[in-house]
Design an enzyme around this catalytic site. Structure first.
Site, PDB file in Angstrom:
ATOM      1  N   ARG A  70       0.853  -1.183   0.000  1.00 15.35           N
ATOM      2  CA  ARG A  70       0.000   0.000   0.000  1.00 15.35           C
ATOM      3  C   ARG A  70       0.893   1.239   0.000  1.00 15.35           C
ATOM      4  O   ARG A  70       1.996   1.208   0.526  1.00 15.35           O
ATOM      5  CB  ARG A  70      -0.887  -0.004   1.251  1.00 15.35           C
ATOM      6  N   HIS A  71       0.348   2.332  -0.568  1.00 15.03           N
ATOM      7  CA  HIS A  71       1.032   3.621  -0.454  1.00 15.03           C
ATOM      8  C   HIS A  71       0.812   4.125   0.968  1.00 15.03           C
ATOM      9  O   HIS A  71      -0.221   4.736   1.261  1.00 15.03           O
ATOM     10  CB  HIS A  71       0.440   4.637  -1.431  1.00 15.03           C
ATOM     11  N   VAL A  72       1.752   3.864   1.831  1.00 13.50           N
ATOM     12  CA  VAL A  72       1.548   4.278   3.223  1.00 13.50           C
ATOM     13  C   VAL A  72       2.909   4.504   3.883  1.00 13.50           C
ATOM     14  O   VAL A  72       3.879   3.793   3.597  1.00 13.50           O
ATOM     15  CB  VAL A  72       0.723   3.205   3.990  1.00 13.50           C
TER      16      VAL A  72
END
Ligand SMILES: *[C@@H]1O[C@H](CO)[C@@H](O)[C@H](O)[C@H]1NC(C)=O
Ligand SMILES: *[C@@H]1O[C@H](CO)[C@@H](O)[C@H](O)[C@H]1NC(C)=O
Ligand SMILES: *[C@@H]1O[C@H](CO)[C@@H](O)[C@H](O)[C@H]1NC(C)=O
Ligand SMILES: *[C@@H]1O[C@H](CO)[C@@H](O)[C@H](O)[C@H]1NC(C)=O
Length: 370
Positions: free
Chosen positions: A144-146
């Site tokens: 995830r983009h996190v």
């Protein structure tokens, strides 16, 4: 490793000193007394520990920490938990496509979040997400983009982290034009991605954006890559040394590999070596004609490079990002050397790689970061 060899050498020393001292009958009693004292001391430590345990209504922190030290590789070993907290516009679209193929081939669970515009979370959201991740059946790879999540802080088993970054200005340019004009999907795509964007903004000259210090082309928005490695602490998003140093430290402590897009093939090769459960065969998939066909979704349109003057301004504003990027490249090259990979940097077609690796997913990222 270090403590292990230390304790080995200590053991060896003890052993040899026992052997060296000649045995005398008198020394037996002295030895036994010392043993007795040692025994009592151990016992009382144990009793106090136990008392402490009960008074506290649980195990003392030090015991928990010891348990973590002694028994941590129980659940996530040899490496069935991997988190790829992919950085936007750094080729992760390509890698996720590869992972879909690999997940089937090697039978691991690939969970790819479809939230692309929320990289920072409240504490409660962090805990919820980490709990969600930790119950995925192993072996798994979560992506995830996190920004980095600190599992150990919440006493959840820390997974193995991997990531890929690229030259910060190229990343910025790629995002700038992608947001406005999309990619291979054609002119209509950007209208879906960024419907609220006025033409003034869409057709904004990038040189004007940079030289007149529009927010999109200034800090803190240019401070983009470092927070992915620094973490969820608010200071991680403030351009500065604190976040930079913490990000570097964290890479050394928690990331198995941070590759660079400019050397994507070597990055894949290292992943193959380091995480064979997940990545073995990835390079041949990447190079296969079938993959090339699907992988060729790319190329942000209308890329127009800024003037030299604008580039210099951008470079100044992104000095922390460059410091970090150079650090990552150094680490990457060190690792390649250690593993015995020849550098592929000189190969002529490596240069074009980044331009082809465009991502469809995170066009709206910049809208969200205020
Ligand atoms: C993220 O994007 C979705 C739509 O794709 C939107 O509904 C949501 O509000 C956005 N989240 C944030 C934090 O902006
Ligand atoms: C955790 O998983 C549940 C159920 O799948 C989902 O509803 C929730 O949104 C997830 N939470 C996070 C933070 O991902
Ligand atoms: C993670 O949390 C632990 C425990 O609170 C702390 O010691 C460590 O510095 C944190 N690491 C990062 C990168 O935030
Ligand atoms: C990718 O697509 C472009 C345009 O559709 C085409 O010209 C090019 O040959 C393709 N490249 C590969 C490697 O298939």
């Amino acid at each position: 490793m270090k403590s292990h060899s230390n304790s080995n050498s200590v053991r060896r020393k003890l052993h040899s000193s026992v052997q060296a001292s000649p045995w005398r009958p008198g020394s037996l009693l002295r030895f036994s007394l010392r043993d007795y004292a040692f025994c009592m001391a151990t016992l009382s430590v144990f009793c106090f520990g136990s008392l402490f345990y009960q008074l506290n209504g649980g195990p003392p922190k030090i015991l928990l920490e010891m348990r973590q030290y002694l028994a941590s590789p129980q659940r996530c070993s040899p490496s069935p938990c991997v988190v790829y907290n992919r950085v936007g516009k750094c080729g992760s679209r390509t890698v996720v496509l590869l992972l879909r193929i690999l997940a089937e081939k090697h039978r691991f669970n690939l969970v790819s979040s479809d939230i692309h515009n929320k990289t920072r979370l409240t504490e409660q959201e962090q805990v919820d997400l980490m709990k969600n991740i930790s119950v995925i059946p192993q072996p798994f790879l979560y992506t995830r983009h996190v920004h980095f999540l600190n599992f150990t802080r919440f006493r959840i088993e820390q997974p193995v982290y991997i990531n890929i970054i690229r030259d910060p200005i190229n990343r910025f340019l790629s995002n700038y034009f992608f947001r406005r004009f999309g990619d291979w999907r054609g002119e209509q795509n950007h209208l879906i991605r960024t419907p609220g964007m006025k033409d003034d903004e869409r057709y904004l000259d990038i040189n004007v954006c940079i030289l007149e210090s529009y927010p999109e082309c200034s800090n803190p928005r240019l401070f983009y890559i470092i927070p992915y490695f620094c973490g969820q602490h608010p200071q991680c998003r403030e351009p500065g040394l604190w976040a930079l140093e913490r990000a570097k430290q964290n890479v050394l402590e928690n990331f198995l590999l941070v590759g660079v897009l400019e050397e994507l093939e070597d990055t894949l090769l290292l992943l193959e070596r380091l995480l064979p459960h997940y990545f073995s065969g990835v390079l041949s998939i990447y190079k296969s004609p079938d993959y090339r066909k699907i992988g060729n979704l790319t190329g942000t349109v209308r890329k127009q490079p800024p003037t030299l003057e604008a580039l210099q301004v951008l470079y100044q504003r992104m000095k922390y990002e460059y410091d970090f990027y150079n650090f990552i490249r150094e680490q990457f090259h060190l690792l390649k050397k250690k593993i015995g990979l020849r550098s592929a940097e000189e190969e002529p077609d490596q240069e074009e790689e980044p331009d082809q690796e465009e991502e469809l997913e995170d066009a709206s990222l910049w809208l969200v970061h205020p």
